[in-house]
Design a protein around this motif. Structure first.
Motif, PDB file in Angstrom:
ATOM      1  N   SER A 312     -20.554  -3.247  -3.821  1.00 49.21           N
ATOM      2  CA  SER A 312     -21.328  -3.360  -5.051  1.00 49.21           C
ATOM      3  C   SER A 312     -20.971  -4.532  -5.953  1.00 49.21           C
ATOM      4  O   SER A 312     -21.695  -4.812  -6.886  1.00 49.21           O
ATOM      5  CB  SER A 312     -21.196  -2.065  -5.865  1.00 49.21           C
ATOM      6  OG  SER A 312     -19.850  -1.660  -5.948  1.00 49.21           O
ATOM      7  N   LEU A 313     -19.887  -5.249  -5.716  1.00 48.81           N
ATOM      8  CA  LEU A 313     -19.587  -6.427  -6.533  1.00 48.81           C
ATOM      9  C   LEU A 313     -18.703  -7.436  -5.810  1.00 48.81           C
ATOM     10  O   LEU A 313     -18.981  -8.618  -5.809  1.00 48.81           O
ATOM     11  CB  LEU A 313     -18.915  -6.031  -7.856  1.00 48.81           C
ATOM     12  CG  LEU A 313     -18.530  -7.212  -8.770  1.00 48.81           C
ATOM     13  CD1 LEU A 313     -19.763  -7.965  -9.237  1.00 48.81           C
ATOM     14  CD2 LEU A 313     -17.733  -6.742  -9.982  1.00 48.81           C
ATOM     15  N   HIS A 314     -17.645  -6.986  -5.176  1.00 45.61           N
ATOM     16  CA  HIS A 314     -16.595  -7.900  -4.733  1.00 45.61           C
ATOM     17  C   HIS A 314     -16.676  -8.305  -3.265  1.00 45.61           C
ATOM     18  O   HIS A 314     -15.666  -8.653  -2.663  1.00 45.61           O
ATOM     19  CB  HIS A 314     -15.228  -7.278  -5.021  1.00 45.61           C
ATOM     20  CG  HIS A 314     -14.935  -7.135  -6.474  1.00 45.61           C
ATOM     21  ND1 HIS A 314     -15.129  -5.960  -7.158  1.00 45.61           N
ATOM     22  CD2 HIS A 314     -14.506  -8.034  -7.386  1.00 45.61           C
ATOM     23  CE1 HIS A 314     -14.805  -6.127  -8.425  1.00 45.61           C
ATOM     24  NE2 HIS A 314     -14.429  -7.371  -8.599  1.00 45.61           N
ATOM     25  N   GLY A 315     -17.866  -8.264  -2.683  1.00 43.86           N
ATOM     26  CA  GLY A 315     -17.996  -8.640  -1.290  1.00 43.86           C
ATOM     27  C   GLY A 315     -18.995  -9.752  -1.049  1.00 43.86           C
ATOM     28  O   GLY A 315     -18.652 -10.830  -0.570  1.00 43.86           O
ATOM     29  N   ARG A 570     -16.937   9.315  -6.091  1.00 40.13           N
ATOM     30  CA  ARG A 570     -18.348   9.680  -6.037  1.00 40.13           C
ATOM     31  C   ARG A 570     -19.126   8.817  -5.056  1.00 40.13           C
ATOM     32  O   ARG A 570     -20.201   9.195  -4.617  1.00 40.13           O
ATOM     33  CB  ARG A 570     -18.969   9.576  -7.435  1.00 40.13           C
ATOM     34  CG  ARG A 570     -18.323  10.491  -8.476  1.00 40.13           C
ATOM     35  CD  ARG A 570     -18.661  11.954  -8.256  1.00 40.13           C
ATOM     36  NE  ARG A 570     -20.049  12.214  -8.521  1.00 40.13           N
ATOM     37  CZ  ARG A 570     -20.549  12.485  -9.725  1.00 40.13           C
ATOM     38  NH1 ARG A 570     -19.744  12.509 -10.773  1.00 40.13           N
ATOM     39  NH2 ARG A 570     -21.834  12.740  -9.885  1.00 40.13           N
ATOM     40  N   GLY A 571     -18.619   7.616  -4.752  1.00 40.14           N
ATOM     41  CA  GLY A 571     -19.268   6.781  -3.757  1.00 40.14           C
ATOM     42  C   GLY A 571     -19.757   5.450  -4.265  1.00 40.14           C
ATOM     43  O   GLY A 571     -19.684   4.444  -3.568  1.00 40.14           O
ATOM     44  N   SER A 572     -20.266   5.409  -5.506  1.00 39.19           N
ATOM     45  CA  SER A 572     -20.775   4.159  -6.067  1.00 39.19           C
ATOM     46  C   SER A 572     -19.924   3.652  -7.217  1.00 39.19           C
ATOM     47  O   SER A 572     -20.264   2.639  -7.838  1.00 39.19           O
ATOM     48  CB  SER A 572     -22.223   4.348  -6.554  1.00 39.19           C
ATOM     49  OG  SER A 572     -23.077   4.662  -5.477  1.00 39.19           O
ATOM     50  N   GLY A 573     -18.822   4.345  -7.522  1.00 36.46           N
ATOM     51  CA  GLY A 573     -17.977   3.929  -8.621  1.00 36.46           C
ATOM     52  C   GLY A 573     -18.752   3.835  -9.916  1.00 36.46           C
ATOM     53  O   GLY A 573     -19.574   4.695 -10.231  1.00 36.46           O
TER      54      GLY A 573
END
Length: 613
Positions: A312-315, A570-573
Motif C-alpha cells: 500500500s505504500l512502500h513497494g 486487519r490486513g490494510s493497516g
C-alpha cells in the motif's frame, strides 16, 4: 536568531494563490546550537554541530545537524531532508517503533550509543568513523526551520537541491553527496534526483513512493484519506515549526525542537494540508503532475530498496523508480518485514556502505559486479528465507498466465469458462471471491493485474482487489510488512470511472491509468476495467489455495482484540479509503456485478516463474 514578521506569497501550480504568513512573537528567541566532540564506540572522534544555517536560493534559511570526522580532511556527504524533526529522538517520538526495532535488531546499539538515532534517518555513528559526513536537515516549515510547510512539493525539492549544493561546497566535503533515508526521506530523493543536482553522486531511496499520486494520495483513483489524516496529525503537526505545544523535546535543551512559538492561527496559515489538496485535486492534473518526479530524468547511480510485504505504500515506488530511471547504474533490493528492520540491520548497513564506498569514495570493491536485482524468496514452507540474484525487473523469464474467473462455481482456472455467469456483491458489506487450489509447487513474482467485466447499480463503483493465500491446512499465509503486521499477498484498487488507460504505457500485466478524466457508468451496463495489483513474490505448494477477493470497500479482517479498534492485523493497516467527500453515498454503496465467460471473460494475470530455470 531573530525572525521578523513577514508574509510570503506561495504560488502553487493549478491552485489559487495562497498567502503563507510566519512570524516570531518571541523576539528574543534564538536557535539552540551545539558544537560537541563525541567519542564513538570505534574510538574515532565525531564533531556534532547542531542547527547549522543553510541559505537557499531565495535567501531563506533552513537548519541542519552536521556530523563529521574530527580529523581534518575532505569527506563524502550523506544527507537526508525530512519533516519529522531532526531533533526529536527516535526513542521518544516513536517509542513503539523503537521497541519493534530493538526486537528485530537487539544489537543495534552495540556499535553506537544510539543517541543520534532519528525516525527514518540513518545513524551518523555508523558512518562518521568510516570517513563520512552525515547531514540531517529540517525541511522548510518543520523543526527548527521556519517558513511555509509545503510537503513533498516542487519547491521543497528545489530546497533540497540547494542544500546538496551547499554541502558539496563546504570545506570538509569532497564534493560528492549521497542521499539515504526511509519513506519521506526516500520520496524526496526521487524528486531531487530528477532535478539533476551537479554534485549528487548516488542515492539510496529506501521504501519511498516515486509516484505520489498513485502510491500515496490516490490508490486507483480512490483517496487514501485515513493514512493521510493520521500521518499529518501524528507525524507532521507535532514537528511543525512554531508548535510550542509539541510533546517532543530537544535532548540538548529540554525545550520543544520546533523553534519560536507561533499562534494557532499562524501555524495553520503556515502549512498546506495534503487532505485539502487531495480534495481540491482528485485528478492527475498539473498540480499533481508537479509533485510527481519525472523518473526518466534521473541519471544518478541508485540503489532502490523496496518491500515485498508492503502492498500500500512502500513497494511500488521502488519498483517503478528502478524501472523508469534513466540511470545506467541502478540496482533493486527487495526485502520483507518492516522498513526499519532491514534499514538498520547490520546486513542493510553493510549494503549501504558498499554502495556508497564505491560511488562516493571511489573504492574498487567490485560493487559493479553486484546482481542488478536481489530479492527475498518468500516460501511459507521454509523456516528461513534466502535471498537470490536476478538481472532485471520484471524477471526476464516471467510467463504471464491468465487465470479466468468462473462466477458459476467461484473458481479460477486456465481455461475460459464455456458458459456466461455473474456474481454480485453489496459495496461495503459483501465480497465476491474466486479460489484456485494448487497441485504443484509454483512461484509468482512480479507485477500482476485483474481484467474484469463490471456493472454497477449506480453511476460509479470502487473496486478493492485482494489476493489471499492459504496453506494446505487452511491457515492464511500473511506477512509482517511496512503497513500491517499481517499483510495479505497482494492488493490493488480502482475507481471504475477512472478506468481510462494510457495505451502506450499499459501492459497486459500492468495497466497504466491516466486519471485525467471521470467516465461515469450507466447503471447496470457492463464495462471492461483493468485493475493494477501491486507486485508480489511468493512460492506456493500443493494444497495451497489462492483466493481472489473483490469488494467495494477496504479489505479488513475482523479485529483480533476485544475493543475492536486494533488495525495492526486487519490486513490494510492505516491505508484505508472511507472519506465520504470522496466516496459519497449512495453512489459508492450500490450493488456491483462481476461477469465471467463468453464475451465477458474476466481473468487474473499472474507472473509465473518457471521452477528450476
Amino acid at each position: 536568531m531573530k525572525l521578523s514578521g513577514r508574509v510570503l506569497l506561495a504560488v502553487v501550480a493549478g491552485t489559487s494563490l495562497a498567502f503563507a504568513a510566519y512570524a516570531a512573537p518571541q523576539s528574543n528567541y534564538s536557535i539552540p546550537r551545539a558544537h560537541e566532540e563525541v567519542v564513538l564506540k570505534s574510538g574515532a572522534t565525531m564533531i556534532y554541530d547542531q542547527n547549522v544555517a543553510v541559505t537557499l536560493r531565495d535567501g531563506h534559511v533552513v537548519y541542519a545537524n552536521v556530523f563529521r570526522p574530527k580529523q581534518a580532511g575532505t569527506y563524502p556527504v550523506i544527507m537526508a531532508q525530512g519533516s519529522y524533526g531532526k531533533d526529536a529522538t527516535f526513542q521518544e517520538a516513536y517509542a513503539s517503533g523503537w521497541t519493534q526495532l530493538l526486537k528485530a535488531n537487539p544489537n543495534i546499539c552495540a556499535q553506537s550509543s544510539c543517541r543520534f538515532m532519528r525516525w527514518e534517518h540513518t545513524d551518523p555513528e555508523r558512518w562518521v568513523g568510516d570517513g563520512y559526513v552525515v547531514i540531517a536537515l529540517d525541511v522548510r516549515g518543520a523543526g527548527y526551520s521556519p517558513g511555509y510547510l509545503d510537503l513533498v512539493s516542487a519547491r521543497e525539492a528545489r530546497d533540497f537541491y540547494d542544500a546538496i549544493e551547499w554541502a558539496a561546497a563546504q570545506p570538509w566535503s569532497n564534493g560528492k553527496v549521497g542521499l539515504l533515508g526511509i519513506s519521506y526521506m526516500a520520496i524526496n530523493q526521487w524528486q531531487v534526483a530528477a532535478l539533476q543536482s551537479p554534485h549528487l553522486a548516488a542515492i539510496i531511496p529506501w521504501e519511498g513512493a516515486s509516484d505520489l499520486y498513485r502510491e500515496a494520495l490516490f490508490h486507483g483513483g480512490i483517496e487514501s484519506n485515513v493514512f493521510l489524516q493520521l500521518w499529518f496529525k501524528s507525524q507532521i503537526l507535532p514537528n511543525q515549526n512554531g508548535n510550542a505545544a509539541t510533546a517532543y523535546k530537544d535532548p540538548g535543551t529540554g525545550r520543544p525542537p520546533t523553534g519560536a512559538a507561533l499562534s494557532d492561527d499562524l501555524l495553520k496559515a503556515n502549512r498546506r494540508n495534503l487532505i485539502d489538496s487531495a480534495h481540491a485535486h482528485p485528478l492527475l492534473d498539473g498540480y499533481n503532475q508537479e509533485i510527481n518526479a519525472d523518473l526518466s530524468r534521473i541519471r544518478t547511480p541508485l540503489l532502490s530498496a523496496g518491500n515485498l510485504s508492503a502492498p500500500s505504500l512502500h513497494g511500488r515506488g521502488n519498483y517503478e523508480g528502478f524501472v523508469q530511471a534513466s540511470s545506467t547504474e541502478k540496482w533493486l533490493f527487495l526485502h520483507t518485514g518492516t522498513h526499519d528492520d532491514s534499514f538498520y540491520s547490520d546486513e542493510g548497513i553493510a549494503l549501504q556502505h558498499k554502495f556508497f564506498d564505491h560511488y562516493l569514495k571511489g573504492i574498487d570493491n567490485k560493487w559493479e559486479k553486484t546482481a542488478r536485482v536481489s530479492l527475498v524468496e518468500r516460501d511459507p514452507a521454509r523456516a528461513t528465507w534466502t535471498t537470490r540474484s536476478e538481472e532485471g525487473w520484471p524477471l526476464a523469464r516471467t510467463r504471464y498466465v491468465n487465470y479466468h474467473l468462473d462466477a458459476q462455481n467461484r473458481s479460477l482456472g486456465t481455461e475460459v469458462p464455456k458458459g456466461e455467469a455473474s456474481v454480485t456483491f453489496n459495496a461495503g458489506k459483501t465480497a465476491a471471491t474466486f479460489d484456485m487450489v494448487f497441485d504443484r509447487t509454483m512461484e509468482f513474482t512480479g507485477p500482476l493485474a485483474a481484467h474484469l467485466w463490471v456493472a454497477s447499480s449506480t453511476a460509479d463503483a470502487d473496486l478493492f482487489v485482494t489476493l489471499q493465500l492459504f496453506d494446505e491446512k487452511g491457515r492464511e499465509v500473511t506477512f509482517l510488512g511496512a503497513s500491517d503486521t499481517a499483510s495479505p499477498l497482494a492488493q490493488g484498487w480502482l475507481r471504475a470511472s477512472r478506468r481510462k488507460l494510457d495505451v502506450q504505457r499499459s501492459k497486459p500485466y500492468q495497466p497504466w491509468h491516466t486519471h485525467d478524466e471521470v467516465q461515469k457508468l450507466k447503471p447496470d451496463e457492463f464495462y471492461p476495467v483493468d485493475v493494477e495489483i501491486w507486485p508480489t513474490s511468493i512460492v506456493v505448494h500443493p494444497g495451497y489455495k489462492l483466493t481472489l477477493r473483490i469488494e467495494g470497500a477496504d479489505f479488513q479482517r475482523p479485529p483480533s482484540n476485544p475493543d475492536g479498534k486494533s488495525i495492526g492485523r486487519r490486513g490494510s493497516g492505516v491505508f484505508l479509503h472511507d472519506d465520504p467527500a470522496d466516496r459519497p453515498n449512495p453512489e459508492f454503496s450500490g450493488v456491483t456485478t462481476i461477469a465471467s465467460g463468453g464475451a465477458r471473460d474476466s481473468f487474473l494475470v499472474l507472473p509465473t516463474i518457471p521452477r528450476g530455470e
